[in-house]
Design a protein around this motif. Structure first.
Motif, PDB file in Angstrom:
ATOM      1  N   ARG A 261       2.543  -7.619  -7.782  1.00 44.36           N
ATOM      2  CA  ARG A 261       3.114  -6.786  -8.753  1.00 44.36           C
ATOM      3  C   ARG A 261       4.398  -6.121  -8.269  1.00 44.36           C
ATOM      4  NH1 ARG A 261      -2.383  -4.806  -8.787  1.00 44.36           N
ATOM      5  NH2 ARG A 261      -1.752  -2.681  -7.886  1.00 44.36           N
ATOM      6  N   PRO A 262       5.234  -5.881  -9.352  1.00 42.72           N
ATOM      7  CA  PRO A 262       6.684  -5.510  -8.703  1.00 42.72           C
ATOM      8  C   PRO A 262       6.577  -4.049  -8.154  1.00 42.72           C
ATOM      9  CG  PRO A 262       6.669  -6.219 -10.975  1.00 42.72           C
ATOM     10  CD  PRO A 262       5.304  -6.089 -10.548  1.00 42.72           C
ATOM     11  N   GLU A 263       5.742  -3.188  -8.540  1.00 43.38           N
ATOM     12  CA  GLU A 263       5.785  -1.685  -7.913  1.00 43.38           C
ATOM     13  C   GLU A 263       5.651  -1.824  -6.436  1.00 43.38           C
ATOM     14  OE1 GLU A 263       1.683  -2.157 -10.059  1.00 43.38           O
ATOM     15  OE2 GLU A 263       3.774  -2.759 -10.187  1.00 43.38           O
ATOM     16  N   LEU A 264       5.225  -2.952  -5.645  1.00 44.31           N
ATOM     17  CA  LEU A 264       5.014  -2.988  -4.376  1.00 44.31           C
ATOM     18  C   LEU A 264       6.167  -3.417  -3.564  1.00 44.31           C
ATOM     19  CD1 LEU A 264       1.361  -4.750  -4.347  1.00 44.31           C
ATOM     20  CD2 LEU A 264       2.026  -2.288  -3.921  1.00 44.31           C
ATOM     21  N   SER A 265       7.120  -3.829  -4.219  1.00 46.95           N
ATOM     22  CA  SER A 265       8.496  -4.237  -3.535  1.00 46.95           C
ATOM     23  C   SER A 265       9.085  -3.494  -2.712  1.00 46.95           C
ATOM     24  CB  SER A 265       9.415  -4.663  -4.786  1.00 46.95           C
ATOM     25  OG  SER A 265       8.850  -5.691  -5.424  1.00 46.95           O
ATOM     26  N   HIS A 266       8.856  -2.141  -2.763  1.00 47.52           N
ATOM     27  CA  HIS A 266       9.634  -1.266  -2.093  1.00 47.52           C
ATOM     28  C   HIS A 266       8.774  -0.520  -0.996  1.00 47.52           C
ATOM     29  CE1 HIS A 266      13.272  -1.980  -4.065  1.00 47.52           C
ATOM     30  NE2 HIS A 266      12.588  -1.888  -5.263  1.00 47.52           N
TER      31      HIS A 266
ATOM     32  N   ARG B 258       2.132  -9.232   5.236  1.00 47.70           N
ATOM     33  CA  ARG B 258       2.341 -10.358   6.333  1.00 47.70           C
ATOM     34  C   ARG B 258       1.325 -10.568   7.171  1.00 47.70           C
ATOM     35  NH1 ARG B 258       7.365 -12.199   7.722  1.00 47.70           N
ATOM     36  NH2 ARG B 258       8.430 -10.504   6.589  1.00 47.70           N
ATOM     37  N   SER B 259       0.658  -9.366   7.701  1.00 44.24           N
ATOM     38  CA  SER B 259      -0.496  -9.616   8.682  1.00 44.24           C
ATOM     39  C   SER B 259      -1.686 -10.532   8.037  1.00 44.24           C
ATOM     40  CB  SER B 259      -0.725  -8.212   9.065  1.00 44.24           C
ATOM     41  OG  SER B 259      -1.853  -8.126  10.125  1.00 44.24           O
ATOM     42  N   GLU B 260      -2.000  -9.852   6.818  1.00 41.22           N
ATOM     43  CA  GLU B 260      -3.154 -10.645   6.024  1.00 41.22           C
ATOM     44  C   GLU B 260      -2.708 -12.262   5.844  1.00 41.22           C
ATOM     45  OE1 GLU B 260      -6.020  -9.506   5.877  1.00 41.22           O
ATOM     46  OE2 GLU B 260      -5.444  -7.993   7.100  1.00 41.22           O
ATOM     47  N   VAL B 261      -1.373 -12.387   5.388  1.00 44.17           N
ATOM     48  CA  VAL B 261      -1.120 -13.781   5.301  1.00 44.17           C
ATOM     49  C   VAL B 261      -1.217 -14.728   6.576  1.00 44.17           C
ATOM     50  CG1 VAL B 261       0.952 -15.488   4.939  1.00 44.17           C
ATOM     51  CG2 VAL B 261       0.401 -13.584   3.466  1.00 44.17           C
TER      52      VAL B 261
ATOM     53  N   PRO C  54       6.971 -11.689   2.068  1.00 43.85           N
ATOM     54  CA  PRO C  54       6.695 -10.255   1.787  1.00 43.85           C
ATOM     55  C   PRO C  54       8.133  -9.596   1.551  1.00 43.85           C
ATOM     56  CG  PRO C  54       6.194 -10.650   4.058  1.00 43.85           C
ATOM     57  CD  PRO C  54       6.704 -12.008   3.510  1.00 43.85           C
ATOM     58  N   ASP C  55       9.115 -10.096   1.973  1.00 45.01           N
ATOM     59  CA  ASP C  55      10.495  -9.529   1.933  1.00 45.01           C
ATOM     60  C   ASP C  55      11.296  -9.733   0.596  1.00 45.01           C
ATOM     61  OD1 ASP C  55      10.304  -8.192   4.455  1.00 45.01           O
ATOM     62  OD2 ASP C  55      10.836 -10.139   5.396  1.00 45.01           O
ATOM     63  N   HIS C  56      10.739 -10.631  -0.142  1.00 43.68           N
ATOM     64  CA  HIS C  56      11.348 -10.863  -1.351  1.00 43.68           C
ATOM     65  C   HIS C  56      11.022  -9.864  -2.379  1.00 43.68           C
ATOM     66  CE1 HIS C  56      11.858 -13.247  -5.263  1.00 43.68           C
ATOM     67  NE2 HIS C  56      12.720 -13.871  -4.702  1.00 43.68           N
ATOM     68  N   ASP C  57      11.695  -9.751  -3.429  1.00 46.18           N
ATOM     69  CA  ASP C  57      11.870  -8.759  -4.606  1.00 46.18           C
ATOM     70  C   ASP C  57      11.403  -9.464  -5.903  1.00 46.18           C
ATOM     71  OD1 ASP C  57      11.525  -6.525  -5.909  1.00 46.18           O
ATOM     72  OD2 ASP C  57      13.640  -5.882  -5.808  1.00 46.18           O
ATOM     73  N   PRO C  58      10.251  -9.460  -6.242  1.00 48.28           N
ATOM     74  CA  PRO C  58       9.014  -8.919  -5.734  1.00 48.28           C
ATOM     75  C   PRO C  58       8.285  -9.854  -4.679  1.00 48.28           C
ATOM     76  CG  PRO C  58       8.400 -10.063  -7.630  1.00 48.28           C
ATOM     77  CD  PRO C  58       9.850  -9.997  -7.369  1.00 48.28           C
ATOM     78  N   PRO C  59       7.399  -9.602  -3.774  1.00 47.57           N
ATOM     79  CA  PRO C  59       6.934 -10.626  -2.797  1.00 47.57           C
ATOM     80  C   PRO C  59       6.104 -11.523  -3.214  1.00 47.57           C
ATOM     81  CG  PRO C  59       6.387  -8.245  -2.227  1.00 47.57           C
ATOM     82  CD  PRO C  59       6.866  -8.184  -3.906  1.00 47.57           C
ATOM     83  N   TYR C  60       5.993 -12.692  -2.658  1.00 46.36           N
ATOM     84  CA  TYR C  60       5.318 -13.613  -3.028  1.00 46.36           C
ATOM     85  C   TYR C  60       4.441 -14.574  -2.283  1.00 46.36           C
ATOM     86  CZ  TYR C  60       9.174 -17.038  -2.098  1.00 46.36           C
ATOM     87  OH  TYR C  60       9.859 -17.535  -1.440  1.00 46.36           O
ATOM     88  N   LEU C  61       3.308 -15.061  -2.514  1.00 51.15           N
ATOM     89  CA  LEU C  61       2.388 -16.081  -1.672  1.00 51.15           C
ATOM     90  C   LEU C  61       2.550 -17.511  -2.250  1.00 51.15           C
ATOM     91  CD1 LEU C  61       0.248 -16.205   0.507  1.00 51.15           C
ATOM     92  CD2 LEU C  61      -1.356 -15.416  -1.150  1.00 51.15           C
ATOM     93  N   VAL C  62       2.490 -18.547  -1.513  1.00 52.67           N
ATOM     94  CA  VAL C  62       2.413 -19.840  -1.962  1.00 52.67           C
ATOM     95  C   VAL C  62       1.156 -20.360  -1.207  1.00 52.67           C
ATOM     96  CG1 VAL C  62       3.701 -22.061  -1.951  1.00 52.67           C
ATOM     97  CG2 VAL C  62       5.205 -20.002  -2.003  1.00 52.67           C
ATOM     98  N   VAL C  63       0.458 -21.027  -2.139  1.00 52.39           N
ATOM     99  CA  VAL C  63      -0.843 -21.710  -1.670  1.00 52.39           C
ATOM    100  C   VAL C  63      -0.806 -22.998  -2.382  1.00 52.39           C
ATOM    101  CG1 VAL C  63      -2.163 -19.573  -1.455  1.00 52.39           C
ATOM    102  CG2 VAL C  63      -2.604 -20.738  -3.761  1.00 52.39           C
ATOM    103  N   GLU C  64      -1.922 -23.808  -1.757  1.00 45.32           N
ATOM    104  CA  GLU C  64      -2.191 -24.949  -2.285  1.00 45.32           C
ATOM    105  C   GLU C  64      -2.771 -24.930  -3.712  1.00 45.32           C
ATOM    106  OE1 GLU C  64      -5.720 -28.638  -1.847  1.00 45.32           O
ATOM    107  OE2 GLU C  64      -5.624 -26.809  -0.723  1.00 45.32           O
TER     108      GLU C  64
END
Length: 539
Positions: free
Chosen positions: A47-52, A61-64, A83-93
Motif C-alpha cells: 500500500r502506498p501509505e507505507l512508502s515513507h 526487509r527483515s521479514e523478506v 523496500p526502498d522503492h516507492d511504493p515497496p514491492y515483493l517478487v515471488v514465483e
C-alpha cells in the motif's frame, strides 16, 4: 484470474515489466510481470501509505530475508524485494492454478483423497515455513494455490512487517482474515507475540472449510465469528475419521494444546496407512503408534507433553522418520512429496542425513574436530568424535551433543563464566561448552558449566539505558531465552554458520569497538556476526 491493467497502474517496477493485474488484497495489489530474464513472476506492491514509513521498510526487509530461508517446496519462492522503492514491492514465483477458495466455491467440498492431499500439502508447507523461523500469519484458502505439480502456499511471513508497524493500522486492526485467526490473535492487550500455533489453528479452519464448504466458526459478521472462535467449539459436521481428530486438535483454544506442523504431517501420513495409526508403525517395522516413546524435542509453544493420540505422530523414532522420508508418498497423498531437506535444521532430530544446507558432514573432520582457534577444553570434558553413523550437526541441533559456539568473524568462542555475563574466549574452559534445548522450531542455549547451574541458559538482559546484552538465565522458554538459528553460510572450516536471533529483541552481534556480545534489532541492516557449532562430544 487477471484483470488487465487499470489507469494509474505501473508499467514497470524496478527491472520488472508489468503485464496484468492479478488481484487486490489487504496488503496491496498483485501484478503479473516479466523479469529481466524473461521469467513470469508475481509482484506484490504494498500500500502506498507505507512508502515513507521507515519502521515498515526495516521490518519488511527483515521479514523478506527470513522468508527467503523457506525451502521453495509447496511454497511460492521469494525471488526479490525492494523496500526502498516507492511504493515497496515483493517478487515471488508465479504459480498458475486456482486457489483453494476458488475451487471450493466453484466445485463444492473436496472428496476424501483431494482433502487429504490438500491437508498434507499445507502441513508440509507449514513445516518448511516454521522450520525457517517464519510464521505465515494469514493462512487461508485464498493463499493456497492448486498448481499442476501440487499445492503452493503463498504470502507467508510478510504479514508480520505489516502487523508490527503501528503507523499503518487503525486501533485494534490486524492483518489477516477473521475466520482463520486463532483466539490468541484477538488478545492484543497481552502483548504476547503470535507463534506458529496460530498457523496451526488456521490450518484446521482451512481443512474444515475444504471438507465442508463452510468455516467451522462462521457467523453473520466478523464480530460474531470472532466471538465464536473465542468461546465456541468448532462445527465439524461432515468431517469424520482421523482427519476430524487432527482438525479438532488444531482448533484447540489453547495454543499449547495444538500439535506442531510436523506432528500434523506425521499424523496425516500415519492416518493414510492401511491400518491407521498403529498400522502405519507396524507397516514400517516400528512400534504401534500409541506406544512409541517421544523424544526430547520441544515444540512451538515450549516444553509440553504431546497431545493424546499424537504421541507418536510428531515424536516418532528416527528409523520411522527416515522411512517416511524415503517413501515420500502414500497411497492417499496426491502429488505431495516429503523430502528430508524440507524440514530444515530446526526440525530434523539426530538423523544421519546431509547437513541442513545440503552438504554432508558425517564423519567430516571439519564438522567434528577441533580447530586451531578452538583447542580441546582443559576441563577434562570428553572430546571423542562422533561415530561415522552420526551426523554431528543434526545431533547438536537436536540437543544431543555439546559444542563450542564459535564466533566466525573473530575466530573466537562464546563462554558463560560463573559471574553470569557472556564473554568471548579461546574455548578452552568448561564455561565455553553449550548444548541446545529445542523449543519448537527455536532453541534455548544452555551452558554445561557446573559453576552456573542455577542460571545456565543464555538470555537477553536490558539495562537502564536500553542496552541489550547476553547473560545467564533460568532455563524457562520466555521471550528473552528463546532464539532462532538461521543458516547464513559456512565458516573457514566448512561448518554451517548461523545467525542467532531473538524474536523480541533482535540479532546476537559482536561489537568490535566495545569487544562485547550484544543484541540488536537490525531492521534492514545486514547481519554482521555469525556462529558455527564445534562438536565436543555427546551429552
Amino acid at each position: 484470474m487477471s484483470d488487465g491493467l487499470r489507469p494509474g497502474d505501473p508499467a514497470r517496477l524496478g527491472g520488472y515489466e508489468v503485464l496484468e493485474r492479478l488481484g487486490d488484497g489487504g496488503m496491496g495489489t498483485v501484478f503479473l510481470a516479466r523479469s529481466p530474464q524473461g521469467r513470469r513472476v508475481a509482484v506484490k506492491v504494498v500500500r502506498p501509505e507505507l512508502s515513507h514509513d521507515e519502521e515498515f521498510r526495516g521490518r519488511f526487509r527483515s521479514e523478506v530475508n527470513r522468508a527467503r530461508q523457506v525451502p521453495p517446496f509447496c511454497t511460492a519462492e521469494v525471488l526479490d524485494a525492494d523496500p526502498d522503492h516507492d511504493p515497496p514491492y515483493l517478487v515471488v514465483e508465479y504459480v498458475e492454478g486456482p486457489s483453494l477458495a476458488q475451487v471450493v466455491r466453484e466445485q463444492g467440498p473436496l472428496g476424501a483423497a483431494q482433502l487429504h492431499s490438500i491437508a498434507v500439502g499445507v502441513a508440509t508447507a507449514l513445516t518448511a515455513i516454521h522450520g525457517a523461523g517464519v510464521i505465515h500469519r494469514d493462512l487461508k484458502p485464498a493463499n493456497v494455490l492448486i498448481a499442476p505439480g501440487g499445492i503452493k502456499v503463498i504470502d507467508f511471513g510478510i504479514a508480520r512487517a505489516f502487523e508490527a508497524t503501528s503507523q499503518h493500522t487503525r486501533t485494534n486492526q490486524m492483518v489477516g482474515t477473521v475466520s482463520y485467526m486463532a483466539p490468541e490473535r484477538f488478545d492484543t492487550a497481552s502483548g504476547r507475540p503470535v507463534g506458529p500455533a496460530a498457523d496451526i489453528f488456521a490450518w484446521g479452519a482451512l481443512v474444515a472449510h475444504a471438507a465442508t464448504g463452510r468455516n467451522p466458526f462462521g457467523g453473520d459478521s466478523a464480530t460474531a465469528t470472532a466471538m465464536r472462535i473465542l468461546t465456541q467449539p468448532p462445527d465439524l459436521t461432515g468431517l469424520g475419521g482421523p482427519m476430524r481428530e487432527l482438525v479438532s486438535r488444531a482448533l484447540e483454544k489453547d495454543p499449547a494444546a495444538r500439535p506442531t506442523a510436523r506432528e500434523l504431517l506425521d499424523g496425516l501420513l500415519t492416518a493414510a496407512s492401511p491400518g491407521g495409526a498403529g498400522g502405519a508403525a507396524q507397516l514400517l517395522g516400528g512400534t504401534p503408534a500409541a506406544t512409541v516413546s517421544p523424544t526430547a524435542a520441544g515444540d512451538d509453544q515450549g516444553q509440553r507433553s504431546t497431545p493424546p493420540g499424537l504421541a507418536t505422530a510428531g515424536r516418532a523414532n528416527s528409523r520411522r522418520r527416515r522411512l517416511l522420508t524415503a517413501l515420500g508418498v502414500t497411497a492417499a497423498v496426491i502429488a505431495v512429496l516429503v523430502p528430508a531437506s524440507l524440514f530444515g535444521p530446526k526440525l530434523l532430530r539426530g538423523q544421519s542425513n546431509p547437513d541442513p544446507d545440503g552438504s554432508t558432514t558425517t564423519g567430516s573432520p571439519a564438522a567434528s574436530g577441533p580447530t586451531a582457534a578452538t583447542p580441546t577444553p582443559t576441563s577434562g570434558t570428553p572430546t571423542a568424535s562422533p561415530s561415522a553413523s552420526v551426523d554431528p550437526t543434526r545431533a547438536m541441533l537436536a540437543g544431543q551433543r555439546r559444542f563450542l559456539l564459535h564466533v566466525v568473524e573473530i575466530n573466537r568462542d562464546l563462554s558463560l563464566p560463573s559471574h553470569g555475563e557472556v564473554e568471548v574466549g579461546d574455548g578452552t574452559g568448561k564455561d565455553a561448552l553449550f548444548v541446545l534445548e529445542p523449543v519448537g522450531v527455536d532453541y534455548m542455549i544452555k551452558s554445561v558449566n557446573p559453576d552456573i547451574a542455577h542460571r545456565p541458559c543464555l538470555g537477553v538482559k536490558i539495562d537502564s539505558e536500553g542496552y541489550a546484552s547476553l547473560v545467564g538465565a533460568d532455563c524457562q522458554p520466555t521471550k528473552a531465552t528463546v532464539f532462532a538459528m538461521s543458516r547464513e553460510g559456512k565458516d573457514d572450516k566448512g561448518r554451517t554458520s548461523y545467525s542467532i536471533i531473538n524474536d523480541e529483541y533482535g540479532v546476537v552481534q559482536w561489537s568490535p569497538s566495545k569487544k562485547v556480545i550484544y543484541v540488536e534489532f537490525l531492521g534492514d541492516a545486514p547481519i554482521d556476526t555469525t556462529f558455527s557449532l564445534v562438536d565436543r562430544g555427546a551429552v
